[in-house]
Motif scaffolding. Structure first.
Motif, PDB file in Angstrom:
ATOM      1  N   GLY A  26      -0.664   0.799  -2.527  1.00 23.83           N
ATOM      2  CA  GLY A  26      -1.331   0.170  -1.393  1.00 23.83           C
ATOM      3  C   GLY A  26      -1.043   0.887  -0.088  1.00 23.83           C
ATOM      4  O   GLY A  26      -1.931   1.057   0.762  1.00 23.83           O
ATOM      5  N   GLU A  27       0.202   1.343   0.088  1.00 25.03           N
ATOM      6  CA  GLU A  27       0.578   2.072   1.297  1.00 25.03           C
ATOM      7  C   GLU A  27      -0.160   3.406   1.381  1.00 25.03           C
ATOM      8  O   GLU A  27      -0.668   3.784   2.449  1.00 25.03           O
ATOM      9  N   SER A  70      -3.934   2.651   2.059  1.00 23.35           N
ATOM     10  CA  SER A  70      -4.138   2.159   3.429  1.00 23.35           C
ATOM     11  C   SER A  70      -4.015   3.280   4.445  1.00 23.35           C
ATOM     12  O   SER A  70      -4.793   3.363   5.400  1.00 23.35           O
ATOM     13  N   ALA A 120      -6.922   4.645   7.014  1.00 22.55           N
ATOM     14  CA  ALA A 120      -6.680   4.717   8.461  1.00 22.55           C
ATOM     15  C   ALA A 120      -6.920   6.114   9.011  1.00 22.55           C
ATOM     16  O   ALA A 120      -7.365   6.273  10.157  1.00 22.55           O
ATOM     17  N   TRP A 178      -0.593  -4.583  -6.241  1.00 21.25           N
ATOM     18  CA  TRP A 178      -1.935  -4.293  -5.724  1.00 21.25           C
ATOM     19  C   TRP A 178      -2.879  -4.157  -6.911  1.00 21.25           C
ATOM     20  O   TRP A 178      -2.557  -3.481  -7.897  1.00 21.25           O
ATOM     21  N   ASP A 222      -7.921  -5.686  -4.309  1.00 22.74           N
ATOM     22  CA  ASP A 222      -7.473  -4.828  -3.208  1.00 22.74           C
ATOM     23  C   ASP A 222      -8.273  -3.545  -3.088  1.00 22.74           C
ATOM     24  O   ASP A 222      -8.252  -2.884  -2.041  1.00 22.74           O
ATOM     25  N   THR A 271     -12.247   6.438  -1.142  1.00 22.70           N
ATOM     26  CA  THR A 271     -10.856   6.668  -0.735  1.00 22.70           C
ATOM     27  C   THR A 271      -9.984   7.141  -1.890  1.00 22.70           C
ATOM     28  O   THR A 271      -9.346   8.187  -1.810  1.00 22.70           O
TER      29      THR A 271
END
Length: 281
Positions: A7-8, A11, A15, A132, A173, A230
């Motif tokens: 997840g990190e 994300s 970003a 996640w 997610d 992504t």
């Protein structure tokens, strides 16, 4: 370095407007090659173990998970551990405590309503444990044991409005979508629907995942990332590099019996493939 959560990594990629690649682990050499390729590229990566790979290892998750996690922790690259294409509820639950921060729960073969229910249950279970959850909507064909599926067949690709409703109903997610790629492609000839990717990105509130990226040309991968994908999944390309290197070595050295002699070039070839894909992100 300690394992990073999927997840990190995802994300951070969202970003920063870039992609993050996830590579399939089958053998120890796969895990070592992914770590080496990520170090070479100076980029993060996801090591993912599929249900098919677990079956290959006798249905026992712990050993292959422990090996992949140990390789990741020994690496200077930022790496996470992901359990991929999980159909079995028992295997889903086995992820807890084995180092996995994420699972792709695959109910895509079920009718829509059953898919929603099963996936929502998986999400509730995962989120209670800080795991996640990724899911799939649409039909990304090509998995072993499946009937051939043309990625351009009407009704195969993911519908944006249905995808948005699915995410709202399940709480996933991330969402793997069908946009023209297929699993297990050994030639990089897939043509993606970038208009559809952009529509999905505008409609779906969670990160999008591209499965079957081994068959997607470099320029198409780059464009997919800029269009809104992504997490980029790569599996067959590593196996192609591995097998090609082994075949070349054994053709040149037919008397060889020490597997280390051909596993070294195989691992090196996979690491180069990993670094190449990471450069596209």
């Amino acid at each position: 370095m300690p394992l990073v959560s999927t997840g990190e990594l995802v994300s951070a990629a969202v970003a920063e407007g870039r992609g993050v690649a996830a590579f399939n682990v089958i053998t120890l050499e796969h895990a070592e090659a992914i770590a080496a390729g990520a170090e070479q590229a100076g980029a993060p990566a996801i090591l993912q173990i599929s249900e098919n790979a677990v079956t290959f290892h006798g249905g026992r998750l712990s050993a292959v998970a422990a090996a992949a996690a140990a390789v990741a922790r020994a690496s200077s690259a930022r790496l996470s551990l992901h359990l991929d294409h999980v159909v079995s509820a028992d295997l889903l639950r086995a992820a807890d405590g084995e180092g996995f921060s994420s699972v792709m729960f695959d109910a895509s073969k079920l009718p829509y309503d059953e898919n929603v229910k099963a996936t929502a249950d998986a999400v509730r279970w995962g989120h209670e444990r800080g795991i996640w959850i990724e899911a799939e909507l649409g039909k990304v064909g090509g998995k072993e044991g499946e009937a051939p599926l043309d990625a351009h067949t009407p009704g195969v690709r993911t519908d944006p409005s249905e995808a948005a409703a699915y995410v709202a109903a399940t709480g996933v997610d991330a969402l793997a979508v069908a946009v023209g790629s297929s699993h297990a492609m050994t030639e990089r000839t897939a043509a993606l629907d970038h208009t559809l990717i952009s529509a999905l990105r505008a409609t779906v509130p969670v990160p999008l995942v591209l499965h079957g990226s081994s068959g997607v040309p470099d320029a198409e991968v780059r464009k997919a990332v800029t269009s809104g994908m992504t997490k980029i999944n790569v599996g067959t390309a590593l196996n192609t590099a591995f097998t090609g290197a082994v075949r070349t070595f054994l053709d040149a050295n037919p008397q060889a019996v020490d597997p280390r002699k051909y596993l070294v070039p195989a691992r090196t070839a996979m690491a180069g493939t990993v670094a190449g894909f990471l450069g596209l992100m």
